[in-house]
Design a protein around this motif. Structure first.
Motif, PDB file in Angstrom:
ATOM      1  N   ALA A  23      -4.677  -6.837  -4.576  1.00 28.98           N
ATOM      2  CA  ALA A  23      -5.613  -5.814  -4.090  1.00 28.98           C
ATOM      3  C   ALA A  23      -5.584  -5.737  -2.567  1.00 28.98           C
ATOM      4  CB  ALA A  23      -7.021  -6.120  -4.579  1.00 28.98           C
ATOM      5  N   ALA A  24      -5.584  -6.885  -1.878  1.00 29.18           N
ATOM      6  CA  ALA A  24      -5.550  -6.899  -0.417  1.00 29.18           C
ATOM      7  C   ALA A  24      -4.254  -6.292   0.102  1.00 29.18           C
ATOM      8  CB  ALA A  24      -5.704  -8.332   0.101  1.00 29.18           C
ATOM      9  N   HIS A  25      -3.149  -6.607  -0.548  1.00 22.78           N
ATOM     10  CA  HIS A  25      -1.835  -6.059  -0.165  1.00 22.78           C
ATOM     11  C   HIS A  25      -1.804  -4.545  -0.365  1.00 22.78           C
ATOM     12  CE1 HIS A  25       2.524  -5.828   0.277  1.00 22.78           C
ATOM     13  NE2 HIS A  25       2.585  -5.213  -0.888  1.00 22.78           N
ATOM     14  N   THR A  26      -2.311  -4.077  -1.507  1.00 19.98           N
ATOM     15  CA  THR A  26      -2.343  -2.645  -1.800  1.00 19.98           C
ATOM     16  C   THR A  26      -3.191  -1.894  -0.782  1.00 19.98           C
ATOM     17  OG1 THR A  26      -2.073  -3.055  -4.174  1.00 19.98           O
ATOM     18  CG2 THR A  26      -2.967  -0.913  -3.535  1.00 19.98           C
ATOM     19  N   ILE A  27      -4.369  -2.416  -0.498  1.00 14.94           N
ATOM     20  CA  ILE A  27      -5.267  -1.763   0.458  1.00 14.94           C
ATOM     21  C   ILE A  27      -4.683  -1.794   1.863  1.00 14.94           C
ATOM     22  CG2 ILE A  27      -7.521  -1.984   1.583  1.00 14.94           C
ATOM     23  CD1 ILE A  27      -8.591  -2.968  -1.168  1.00 14.94           C
ATOM     24  N   ALA A  28      -4.117  -2.929   2.255  1.00 18.19           N
ATOM     25  CA  ALA A  28      -3.529  -3.037   3.594  1.00 18.19           C
ATOM     26  C   ALA A  28      -2.369  -2.064   3.761  1.00 18.19           C
ATOM     27  CB  ALA A  28      -3.069  -4.478   3.848  1.00 18.19           C
ATOM     28  N   ASN A  29      -1.541  -1.912   2.720  1.00 17.35           N
ATOM     29  CA  ASN A  29      -0.443  -0.939   2.772  1.00 17.35           C
ATOM     30  C   ASN A  29      -0.983   0.475   2.937  1.00 17.35           C
ATOM     31  OD1 ASN A  29       2.083  -2.217   2.665  1.00 17.35           O
ATOM     32  ND2 ASN A  29       1.868  -2.644   0.489  1.00 17.35           N
ATOM     33  N   THR A  30      -2.052   0.782   2.210  1.00 16.20           N
ATOM     34  CA  THR A  30      -2.667   2.107   2.293  1.00 16.20           C
ATOM     35  C   THR A  30      -3.205   2.370   3.700  1.00 16.20           C
ATOM     36  OG1 THR A  30      -3.286   2.029  -0.039  1.00 16.20           O
ATOM     37  CG2 THR A  30      -4.444   3.620   1.337  1.00 16.20           C
ATOM     38  N   VAL A  31      -3.935   1.400   4.249  1.00 13.56           N
ATOM     39  CA  VAL A  31      -4.492   1.541   5.594  1.00 13.56           C
ATOM     40  C   VAL A  31      -3.381   1.674   6.632  1.00 13.56           C
ATOM     41  CG1 VAL A  31      -5.791   0.340   7.398  1.00 13.56           C
ATOM     42  CG2 VAL A  31      -6.630   0.324   5.043  1.00 13.56           C
ATOM     43  N   GLU A  32      -2.382   0.802   6.527  1.00 12.79           N
ATOM     44  CA  GLU A  32      -1.293   0.769   7.505  1.00 12.79           C
ATOM     45  C   GLU A  32      -0.527   2.085   7.558  1.00 12.79           C
ATOM     46  OE1 GLU A  32       2.637  -2.020   8.405  1.00 12.79           O
ATOM     47  OE2 GLU A  32       1.913  -1.727   6.344  1.00 12.79           O
ATOM     48  N   ILE A  72     -13.674   0.054   3.360  1.00 11.44           N
ATOM     49  CA  ILE A  72     -13.838   1.343   2.668  1.00 11.44           C
ATOM     50  C   ILE A  72     -13.381   1.226   1.214  1.00 11.44           C
ATOM     51  CG2 ILE A  72     -12.992   3.738   2.556  1.00 11.44           C
ATOM     52  CD1 ILE A  72     -12.760   3.680   5.589  1.00 11.44           C
ATOM     53  N   PHE A  73     -12.354   0.405   1.000  1.00  7.97           N
ATOM     54  CA  PHE A  73     -11.698   0.353  -0.306  1.00  7.97           C
ATOM     55  C   PHE A  73     -12.136  -0.807  -1.188  1.00  7.97           C
ATOM     56  CE2 PHE A  73      -8.646   2.030   2.878  1.00  7.97           C
ATOM     57  CZ  PHE A  73      -8.670   3.351   2.473  1.00  7.97           C
ATOM     58  N   SER A  74     -12.852  -1.748  -0.622  1.00 12.44           N
ATOM     59  CA  SER A  74     -13.269  -2.901  -1.433  1.00 12.44           C
ATOM     60  C   SER A  74     -14.541  -3.501  -0.848  1.00 12.44           C
ATOM     61  CB  SER A  74     -12.157  -3.960  -1.453  1.00 12.44           C
ATOM     62  OG  SER A  74     -12.566  -5.106  -2.157  1.00 12.44           O
ATOM     63  N   ASP A  75     -15.402  -4.012  -1.741  1.00 16.20           N
ATOM     64  CA  ASP A  75     -16.602  -4.713  -1.283  1.00 16.20           C
ATOM     65  C   ASP A  75     -16.474  -6.213  -1.483  1.00 16.20           C
ATOM     66  OD1 ASP A  75     -16.735  -4.833  -4.005  1.00 16.20           O
ATOM     67  OD2 ASP A  75     -18.613  -3.734  -4.212  1.00 16.20           O
ATOM     68  N   SER A  76     -15.247  -6.637  -1.852  1.00 17.67           N
ATOM     69  CA  SER A  76     -14.990  -8.066  -2.019  1.00 17.67           C
ATOM     70  C   SER A  76     -14.747  -8.696  -0.652  1.00 17.67           C
ATOM     71  CB  SER A  76     -13.764  -8.290  -2.918  1.00 17.67           C
ATOM     72  OG  SER A  76     -13.295  -9.616  -2.817  1.00 17.67           O
ATOM     73  N   GLU A  77     -15.548  -9.695  -0.282  1.00 15.15           N
ATOM     74  CA  GLU A  77     -15.404 -10.337   1.028  1.00 15.15           C
ATOM     75  C   GLU A  77     -14.034 -10.979   1.184  1.00 15.15           C
ATOM     76  OE1 GLU A  77     -18.526 -12.999   2.010  1.00 15.15           O
ATOM     77  OE2 GLU A  77     -20.124 -11.513   1.743  1.00 15.15           O
TER      78      GLU A  77
END
Length: 464
Positions: free
Chosen positions: A286-295, A357-362
């Motif tokens: 999930a972190a990798h997917t979100i980071a790719n999206t943001v980047e 924006i994409f996750s509420d997981s700390e």
């Protein structure tokens, strides 16, 4: 007097660069905005939904970038033909692009749809979300013919200097996607707008709804861009033969094949990279997917300028104007590096807010922020490589970028990630460190290539 003339030339060229680049940047910005919205909408369904959508993202890059490589062959041919004033050759090349869309689109559809059930297993997707990831992938690839048309026809239009039409179509496609996401992902619910409460219908399809929305948007985009190409004054295939023309296909393939192998090889590397990250668990995925999206939003200046660099370099090559080609390179690099320094700084400081924006997981927010701040520092170096590769694509030199990218991907990123995650259990941060090392490796190789003039086709003439 000479200095004043040169200054006017530079300002004039800068205007042409910006006129070609900004529509592509805006188009990519819109695409990224929709990707943000998609990820946020799916992310509201939970970490597993985000992982199911993101698990096959790198395979989407593999297919998409391989198809875009076909377009690069036509870009080099058409930009050179128009630079030389050969309008009829450009139109004949456009007709061959239509033939390529039909052939490539049908073949890719058959392969991807046929393998949709197996792909999540090969990607080491968690068993709990494997079926959902497979269904998402299947729906996304059913309209592959339309997606192929959007990619290749968009490149043909940009080669002719028309970057505004693909941009406008991209806006329409993105709006369709967002509206359908809103209707298909969520259930029927009560909404309040300006103190007015009403019942909003929803199909409650979740991840599948997101896939259906994207598929319909792809169909709309493919139809619209085909109509625009058909009506275009410089590259319309209207009245041209659709029979294979080897006088056009051969030079296009000479440029496209190394680029296709490069994209296929590097994207396959992305797949291997993602599969190693998927094996780290849902949080890392999930972190990798979100980071790719943001980047992806922060690469927009680089890739927008790359399109302009490829088109203008091809025009200069076709006009046999070596002086203009060198002047273009001297102008592109400082502009590009300045843009990427700015975007890298913005990414560094905005990373926590964007990931949240994409996750509420700390845990996901912390991990995504860390890797984004790492990669932000390397943005200017990557920007140089993007422009150098664009210039080389424009003049038909795709063999060196192929070698550079394959070596960097597999020997630096993949081997490094395999060692870090497989033997030392260092996790996502180490994997992204290997990715950054790959980007810096490419910067060094492209800098040497530029300094020694190996990218410039007129250098061979001077040496002879």
């Amino acid at each position: 007097m000479e200095q004043s003339k040169k200054r006017r030339l530079n300002f004039g060229m800068a205007g042409v660069i910006w006129a070609l680049a900004w529509p592509t940047m805006l188009e990519q910005l819109m695409q990224t905005a929709v990707q943000y919205i998609d990820t946020a909408m799916v992310g509201s369904l939970g970490t597993q939904a985000t992982a199911a959508v993101g698990a096959t993202t790198t395979l989407n890059w593999l297919v998409g970038s391989t198809i875009s490589a076909v377009g690069v062959g036509f870009l080099a041919f058409i930009a050179k033909a128009l630079g030389a004033g050969e309008k009829d050759s450009a139109k004949r090349a456009a007709s061959q692009a239509v033939l390529s869309v039909l052939a490539v689109g049908i073949v890719v559809t058959v392969i991807t749809v046929g393998l949709s059930g197996q792909i999540p297993k090969w990607m080491q997707v968690d068993e709990g979300i494997r079926d959902l990831a497979g269904q998402y992938f299947l729906i996304l690839y059913l309209p592959m013919l339309f997606r192929t048309a959007s990619t290749i026809f968009g490149t043909v239009l940009r080669a002719a200097g028309d970057t505004k039409s693909p941009m406008k179509i991209g806006v329409v496609v993105n709006l369709v996607n967002v509206v359908l996401n809103f209707l298909l992902i969520y259930p029927t619910r009560e909404l309040t707008v300006f103190s007015f409460t009403f019942t909003m219908w929803g199909a409650d399809l979740g991840v599948i709804g997101a896939a259906v929305a994207s598929a319909i948007a792809y169909i709309v985009g493919g139809i619209l861009i085909t109509i625009v190409l058909w009506r275009h004054p410089s590259v319309s295939p209207k009245g041209q033969s659709l029979k294979p023309d080897m006088k056009i296909i051969k030079p296009c393939l000479r440029v496209a094949m190394p680029n296709m192998l490069q994209h296929f090889g590097t994207s396959l590397g992305y797949v291997a990279f993602a599969s190693m990250i998927n094996a780290l668990g849902d949080v890392s995925t999930a972190a990798h997917t979100i980071a790719n999206t943001v980047e992806s939003a922060f690469y927009i200046p680089g890739y927008g300028m790359q399109t302009a660099a490829a088109t203008l370099a091809g025009n200069a090559y076709g006009a046999n104007d070596g002086k203009r080609l060198k002047e273009l390179a001297r102008m592109f690099f400082p502009i590009e590096i300045a843009l990427m320094i700015f975007s890298g700084a913005a990414l560094f400081f905005a990373a926590p807010a964007l990931v949240s924006i994409f996750s509420d997981s700390e845990e996901v927010i912390r991990l995504g922020t860390t890797v984004l701040r790492m990669v932000a520092v390397s943005e200017p170096f990557f920007g140089f490589s993007i422009i150098m590769e664009g210039m080389m694509q424009g003049v038909g030199e795709t063999k060196r970028p192929f070698v550079y990218n394959i070596v960097g991907m597999w020997l630096v990123r993949i081997v490094g990630t395999f060692i870090c995650t497989g033997f030392f259990d260092l996790g996502l941060v180490a994997a992204w460190a290997c990715m950054i090392a790959h980007n810096l490796f490419l910067f060094v190789l492209f800098l040497i290539c530029y300094a020694k003039g190996r990218w410039n086709p007129f250098r061979k003439v001077r040496e002879a």
